[in-house]
Design an enzyme around this catalytic site. Sequence first.
Site, PDB file in Angstrom:
ATOM      1  N   SER A 159       0.154  13.251   2.434  1.00 24.04           N
ATOM      2  CA  SER A 159       0.251  12.377   3.596  1.00 24.04           C
ATOM      3  C   SER A 159      -1.113  11.710   3.819  1.00 24.04           C
ATOM      4  O   SER A 159      -1.664  11.136   2.882  1.00 24.04           O
ATOM      5  CB  SER A 159       0.732  13.178   4.810  1.00 24.04           C
ATOM      6  OG  SER A 159       1.145  12.335   5.841  1.00 24.04           O
ATOM      7  N   ASP A 327      11.945  12.041   1.973  1.00 25.49           N
ATOM      8  CA  ASP A 327      10.909  11.526   2.866  1.00 25.49           C
ATOM      9  C   ASP A 327      11.335  10.181   3.442  1.00 25.49           C
ATOM     10  O   ASP A 327      11.614   9.232   2.704  1.00 25.49           O
ATOM     11  CB  ASP A 327       9.599  11.373   2.087  1.00 25.49           C
ATOM     12  CG  ASP A 327       8.375  11.237   2.981  1.00 25.49           C
ATOM     13  OD1 ASP A 327       8.522  10.799   4.133  1.00 25.49           O
ATOM     14  OD2 ASP A 327       7.273  11.574   2.510  1.00 25.49           O
ATOM     15  N   HIS A 357       9.662  14.597   5.012  1.00 24.35           N
ATOM     16  CA  HIS A 357       8.247  14.408   4.693  1.00 24.35           C
ATOM     17  C   HIS A 357       7.472  15.721   4.636  1.00 24.35           C
ATOM     18  O   HIS A 357       6.629  15.918   3.748  1.00 24.35           O
ATOM     19  CB  HIS A 357       7.619  13.474   5.731  1.00 24.35           C
ATOM     20  CG  HIS A 357       6.157  13.205   5.539  1.00 24.35           C
ATOM     21  ND1 HIS A 357       5.663  12.482   4.470  1.00 24.35           N
ATOM     22  CD2 HIS A 357       5.074  13.574   6.276  1.00 24.35           C
ATOM     23  CE1 HIS A 357       4.339  12.404   4.559  1.00 24.35           C
ATOM     24  NE2 HIS A 357       3.958  13.063   5.636  1.00 24.35           N
TER      25      HIS A 357
END
Length: 377
Positions: A159, A327, A357
């Site tokens: 991320s 995701d 995610h």
Amino acid sequence: MTIAVTRSGVPETKSAVPDGTVKFLTIGGLDLEAGGHLPDVTLAYETWGTLNADGSNAVLVQHALTGSTHVTRGATDEEGWWEQLAGPGAPVDTDKYFVVSINIVGGCYGSTGPSTPAPDGKPWGSRFPLVTLRDTTAAEARLADALGIGSWYAVLGGSMGGARALEWAVSYPERVQRCGVFSIGASSTAEQIAFAQAQTLAIRQDVNFNGGDYYGGPEPEAGLALARRIAHITYRSADEFATRFGRNAQGGEAPLQAVSLGDRGRYQVESYLDHQGTKLVRRFDANSYIAITEALMSHDVRRGRGSLKEALAQTSAEFFVAAVDTDRLYFPAQSHELAAALPGDVPVHVIEAPIGHDGFLTEIGQLSSQLRQNFFG
């Protein structure tokens, strides 16, 4: 100067600082990409393992948006946030590699941020400048210098941590031998910026925000909790919510029984989001949430570097790119776009995780064998 403390804040008096202990390094002033300046930046960081004589076994693990530096256990049994990835015997084996994790500039886990004192002794608050991911990378390069790390064996993260890792590989190609990028693309898209703006606005519109100068008074807890709710919806998949909660009512509450709108009970999914918001409020600073979120908005390895292929052509690292199949925040297509633009033939490894995610955190163990084969054998 480096100062060591335990995670509880007690000064560490031993000559050898234990693994997983928060340390602090002052790196001096930092001129910022957007035009601001921080006169005296401190970085908080943790390390595990031992740096070898030639400094060739150092691995930088970058935390995500609200993560801390505590990647894995160390001197205590406090669980880290990526235990499947790093630790004794893990793919990033702390018995073999010298692992470093740094709290991002703007954070609230020890690095200089909005809640830390400005030169006048008062918290930076509303005066804290805009910091981009390139700025944070430049600051981290100074810490690497101080630790005697001329080149990272690997830099990796998921991320926002993946965005930070990618920026390292492009900004300092001679200093990154391998780069692992999980659940992130080459830039933050318009949709991702839109979700981020809704979160920062939730905080700014809190009655207690006071333009960012709330320290010493009521804090914007409701706004921060709402920001976390918005974010957490994007961190999980629709199927995860449907399977886990469906349309079920929270125990003892009745969503469809109320004489007025304000009296109705909650669905289970609402209770879950309330819980996530409350948890973050207990451990995070609202201004830091804004500062780091806006740093993530700035993520774009192409900025000022030409096309994506031209920007990535500057890198010399081996890449490991991975995406979570469900995701819906950083779509797998962005990982494929990134991989296709990298020099050479870079595959996209897939984490199969129904939750969305957050699978890059909870299911990273699925890629243990691939990581060992490609990077950490």
